[in-house]
Motif scaffolding. Structure first.
Motif, mmCIF file in Angstrom:
data_model
loop_
_atom_site.group_PDB
_atom_site.id
_atom_site.type_symbol
_atom_site.label_atom_id
_atom_site.label_comp_id
_atom_site.label_asym_id
_atom_site.label_seq_id
_atom_site.Cartn_x
_atom_site.Cartn_y
_atom_site.Cartn_z
ATOM 1 N N ALA A 65 2.100 1.590 -3.354
ATOM 2 C CA ALA A 65 1.066 2.141 -4.520
ATOM 3 C C ALA A 65 1.097 3.636 -4.167
ATOM 4 O O ALA A 65 0.680 4.486 -5.273
ATOM 5 N N ASP A 66 1.050 4.130 -2.932
ATOM 6 C CA ASP A 66 0.769 5.670 -2.465
ATOM 7 C C ASP A 66 2.040 6.382 -2.824
ATOM 8 O O ASP A 66 1.797 7.675 -2.530
ATOM 9 N N LYS A 96 -5.252 -1.860 -3.747
ATOM 10 C CA LYS A 96 -3.843 -1.406 -4.190
ATOM 11 C C LYS A 96 -2.723 -2.722 -3.986
ATOM 12 O O LYS A 96 -2.018 -2.934 -4.795
ATOM 13 N N VAL A 152 0.928 -1.140 -0.100
ATOM 14 C CA VAL A 152 -0.050 -0.207 0.054
ATOM 15 C C VAL A 152 0.815 1.182 0.046
ATOM 16 O O VAL A 152 0.616 1.973 -0.805
#
Length: 329
Positions: free
Chosen positions: A43-44, A255, A40
């Motif tokens: 992905a961020d 994600k 995550v």
């Protein structure tokens, strides 16, 4: 397919040709499709924000391929399993383990295909079992066969990467596979578990995944490595603080599925299948426990003819020094 010995030789050859580490403003990071909370953060873009660097994320299907890329200097930071790590440092690859990414359990498993007539371990004799060579699952497969008192020479063990395992499974070319997701999920659709790495670990052959970094890069860019470790451990802490809440957040699932290729409905179970150590746990692990685990793995690999030598001390390849930022919270 390249053998373990040829792969190791290629890695050492490339190591000799390796160029100086890239500047920390642009870093190549090798990741794999293992399901973990830090996907995550990946992905961020949290790693880029924390390190203030451009990160070129490169996906790899096996730890052996990651090791080759790290050895060549094409990649500075990489995600590998304990087996390829042990093989690499036994051949003096100049890297350091700065995080235990996961202590592996049921997220890696040996699955037998429906119709293969494999009902019990003894039925593996004469069957074709696929596994990525010099991976954690390869190590676990060999350890399981040893536990079951089955001569590996009597099993047709074939070297396939996870995407190749999926294709071979769907064609009916193999009878079983020891692998991780997304290939594991595909296999379970038309197969059943024979054992998992959690069980093999209880038999005396635990495995783990790790983040490693080239020593030359780490020496020049310690802050990048420290920030990278902090982002990862913050992600682990968020999951460990409230696993149900984390899984219940559909954005986290989306994600993770997008980056790993795992099925959204299986992510919760895969996360439960491993342990993601927090900062305080890392401080204890990145010492004698990890050094001993790498050494034990190396001895096993030498006994199996996968490496030619065992180091007298694996301590120089493991360091807790990059946990400063995470531990200071």
């Amino acid at each position: 397919m390249r053998s373990a010995h040829r792969l190791a030789s290629a890695a050492l050859f490339l190591l000799g040709l390796a160029t100086a580490a890239h500047a920390a403003d642009e870093v190549a990071v090798a990741y794999q499709t293992s399901v973990d909370p830090s996907k995550v953060a990946q992905a961020d873009g949290l790693y880029e924000k924390a390190t203030n660097a451009k990160i070129n994320w490169r996906k790899f299907d096996s730890g052996a391929d990651v090791i080759t890329a790290v050895a060549s200097g094409d990649v500075q930071v990489g995600y590998v399993g304990s087996s390829p790590l042990a093989a690499a440092v036994s051949r003096n690859l100049p890297v350091v383990t700065f995080l235990v990414a996961a202590q592996l359990g049921s997220a890696e498993a040996l699955v037998v295909r429906n119709g293969s007539k494999i009902e019990k371990p003894a039925d593996l004799v004469g069957k074709k079992v696929a596994v990525p060579f010099v991976s954690t699952t390869h190590y676990s497969l060999l350890a399981a066969l040893k536990h079951w008192k089955i001569d590996p020479a009597k099993v047709q063990i074939v070297n396939l990467r996870p995407p190749e395992i999926i294709a071979a499974w769907q064609r009916g070319d193999i009878d079983a596979a020891y692998v991780w997701d997304p290939a594991l999920g595909k296999a379970k659709e038309s197969g059943k578990l024979l054992t998992t790495s959690a069980e093999v670990g209880k038999w005396g052959a635990p495995t783990f995944d790790a983040w490693i970094v080239r020593k030359d890069f780490a020496e020049k860019n310690p802050q990048f490595v420290e920030q990278f470790a902090k982002v990862t451990l913050d992600a682990y802490a968020a999951y460990r603080a409230n696993p149900k809440g984390w899984v219940g957040n559909t954005a986290n699932i989306e994600k993770t599925a997008r980056i790993t290729g795992a099925k959204p409905e299986e992510i919760a179970g895969l996360l439960e299948g491993n342990i993601f150590p927090l900062a305080k746990e890392q401080a204890a692990l990145l010492g004698k426990p990890t050094v001993r685990a790498v050494a034990d793995t190396a001895v096993f690999l030498k006994d199996q003819g996968k490496v030619d030598q065992v180091q007298s001390d694996y301590g120089p390849y493991v360091s807790p020094s990059y946990l400063k930022l995470a531990a200071s919270k």
